[in-house]
Design an enzyme around this catalytic site. Structure first.
Site: not given
Length: 577
Positions: A163, A185, A201, A215, A354
């Site tokens: 993502d 990259d 996103h 937690n 998504s």
């Protein structure tokens, strides 16, 4: 807004009915389209030659296969930007005078290519216009709390997210991160590759799957304890990414230890997605999940068996209005108003396939956590077979995921060990040992031993009957696997025959045979079909290990020997429904 669906040169291309958006339902050669901010052309194509196995299946000779391969690859010379050896795909620049449609038609008409489709620029799939609910309603729908009573997820399982990056310092994500990768990259995070979220996103979808639970902070993912790996697929603030980057990211995650990987981008019906899924499953034993899309399209024109395509359901347990659907979609998962982690350390809601894809990703990771020995195909089978039906399969595939049922099935698929509770001589002379000596593998201690006896024309034989009482029933038992550790002295030519009492026929049934050596060795045999025939109504299972030797010295009778049984174990699994 998504890709296309050519599956092989054997398919007949056709334009399916237009959607409400006025776009072709499924893209195909000569019919490719783009939509700004959803899926766009890049001036490049992804091309895969017809594979040799396909050509041979069609009756091509080896010489013909070589001719086709050489011809297909020669056309790629001078226009290839990158060759992807892992999947035999060429990333090529579209030659001058052609466009995405004309060049795809040119290549496909040759018959030398499995597919040739645009290297689409894909965008994250979310719809921020839906209202935000200040709670994670979806966990109740998929019965996550009940599942957490069984298992909350293992920190030995790594979830891959491909993502826009991740908020590395987010309190609900950061502590469980492992170093990721920047696929644009080509640089690992440990080597300076940047995986910080540039859009927001990626942080949200990471929390959907694996925000840390219990937690006292923020939200909970579908699993609480997973490690997460971010493979950043874009260096653009808009989040756009080329299709070849997305599939490269998925392969990277799978190759680097992620058992489950999700991509929440458009382009699901591009052939290269199916190829990436096959690579992840067959090469890396990982599941690839991909968002179905937010354009309400019917995706019945394709099917990727090795990709779990995920549609979005809503609070009413119906199809979210925006979600793609159809036979190309495997499962649905909640995808509207999903509260999760946001860039900058906060929390917020978002909607889209998504969100549904990483929710299903988290479910797959829970399945793996419950039984790490499962293959990727078995994980997919469990996820799909335990879905709740919420509508016709032609729209909803297997249905909406149910994490509780999936985890029950995964737990049930773990084999249960059952130690024997009795052993007795069947043939031969008892020498020593008790049932306690065969409950664990022998590493130099006591064992059960039987001196062979002459048995007519058969030779020298020795055998024992072992009995178990597993905590299951004929109706529940699914598989059985029998383990025996044996040896014989002195060394002669001895074969062990393993029988199990068939309660249906009232006879011993041969299930295995193997040579016995002078050192203890463990041999096993798994029964995967109708294992119930071997368990009685009183939950009893009996096996017979019978050793036979016909070795002679000159004209002497078969040589006597001592059969040693060092271990006898029964493992079984139970049915999930």
């Amino acid at each position: 807004m998504t890709g296309r669906t050519s599956k092989s040169l054997l398919l007949t291309w056709g334009l399916i009915a237009l959607s409400a958006l006025g776009l072709a339902q499924v893209q195909s050669p000569g019919k490719y389209w783009e939509k700004e901010g959803v899926i766009e052309f890049s001036g490049e194509m992804i091309v895969r030659p017809v594979q040799p196995t396909t050509l041979k299946a069609l009756g091509y000779t080896d010489a013909m296969v070589i001719t086709v391969e050489n011809r297909a690859r020669k056309r790629m010379q001078g226009i290839t930007r990158e060759y992807v050896g892992a999947t035999d795909e060429f990333i090529v620049k579209i030659p001058k005078g052609y466009n995405e449609n004309s060049f795809s038609l040119l290549l496909m008409k040759s018959g030398d290519y499995e597919y040739a489709h645009p290297n689409f620029i894909c965008y994250p799939l979310n719809d921020p216009n839906d209202p935000l609910f200040p709670q994670q309603w979806h966990h109740q729908t998929i019965q996550a709390p009940q599942a957490w009573d069984i298992f909350t997820g293992s920190n030995t399982v790594t979830v891959g997210i491909c993502d826009t990056g991740v908020d590395r310092n987010h309190e609900d994500i950061g502590p469980n991160r492992v170093p990721g990768y920047n696929a644009v990259d080509n640089k690992a995070e440990v080597d300076g590759g940047d995986v910080q979220d540039i859009h927001g996103h990626g942080t949200h979808v990471t929390g959907d799957a694996a925000a840390i639970g219990s937690n006292a902070k923020g939200v909970a993912g579908v699993g609480w304890n997973f490690k997460t790996m971010m493979v950043r697929v874009s260096n653009s603030a808009g989040g756009g990414s080329a299709m070849d980057i997305l599939t490269k990211a998925a392969r990277y995650a799978a190759d680097h230890g992620c058992r489950t990987v999700s991509v929440s981008y458009s382009g699901v019906d591009s052939d290269t997605v199916g190829t990436a899924g096959t690579y992840c499953k067959n090469v890396a034993n990982a599941n690839l999940l991909w968002a179905a899309g937010n354009d309400n399209r019917d995706l019945s024109g394709f099917s990727w068996p090795d990709v779990i395509v995920v549609g979005a359901s809503n609070e009413a347990d119906q199809k979210a209005g925006f979600s793609a659907y159809g036979r190309g979609v495997h499962v649905f998962a909640p995808g509207t108003n999903i509260l999760s982690t946001t860039l900058g350390g906060g929390y917020g809601g978002s909607s889209g396939t998504s969100m549904a894809a990483p929710v299903a990703n988290g479910a797959c990771a829970l399945i793996v956590s419950a039984n790490p020995s499962l293959t990727a195909q078995q994980v997919q089978d469990i996820l799909e077979s335990t879905c709740d039906p919420i509508g016709p399969p032609s729209i909803f595939g297997f249905g909406r995921i149910n994490v509780f049922k999936a985890l029950q099935a995964a737990a049930a698929s773990n084999p249960i060990d059952t130690a024997p509770d009795a052993i007795s001589v069947f043939e031969g002379t008892y020498m020593g040992g008790t049932v306690n000596d065969i409950k664990l593998p022998n590493v130099g201690g006591a064992y059960y031993s039987i001196r062979s006896v002459k048995s007519g024309k058969t030779g020298q034989t020795a055998g024992a009957v072992i009995t178990w009482h597993p905590d299951t029933t004929k109706a529940k038992v699914n598989t059985m696997e029998f383990f025996f550790q044996t040896k014989e002295t002195p060394l002669t030519l001895v074969t062990a025959f393993v029988y199990v009492w068939n309660t249906s026929t009232g006879k011993w049934e041969l299930i295995n045979q193997y040579p016995v050596t002078s050192e203890f060795q463990i041999k096993s045999k798994k029964i995967s079909v109708n294992a119930a025939r071997f368990i009685s109504t009183s939950k009893e299972v009996k096996a017979l290990v019978r050793a036979v030797s016909t070795t002679t010295k000159g004209r002497q009778a078969p040589v006597p020997y001592t059969l040693g049984i060092g271990y006898a174990n029964l493992q079984y699994t139970e049915k999930t429904n």
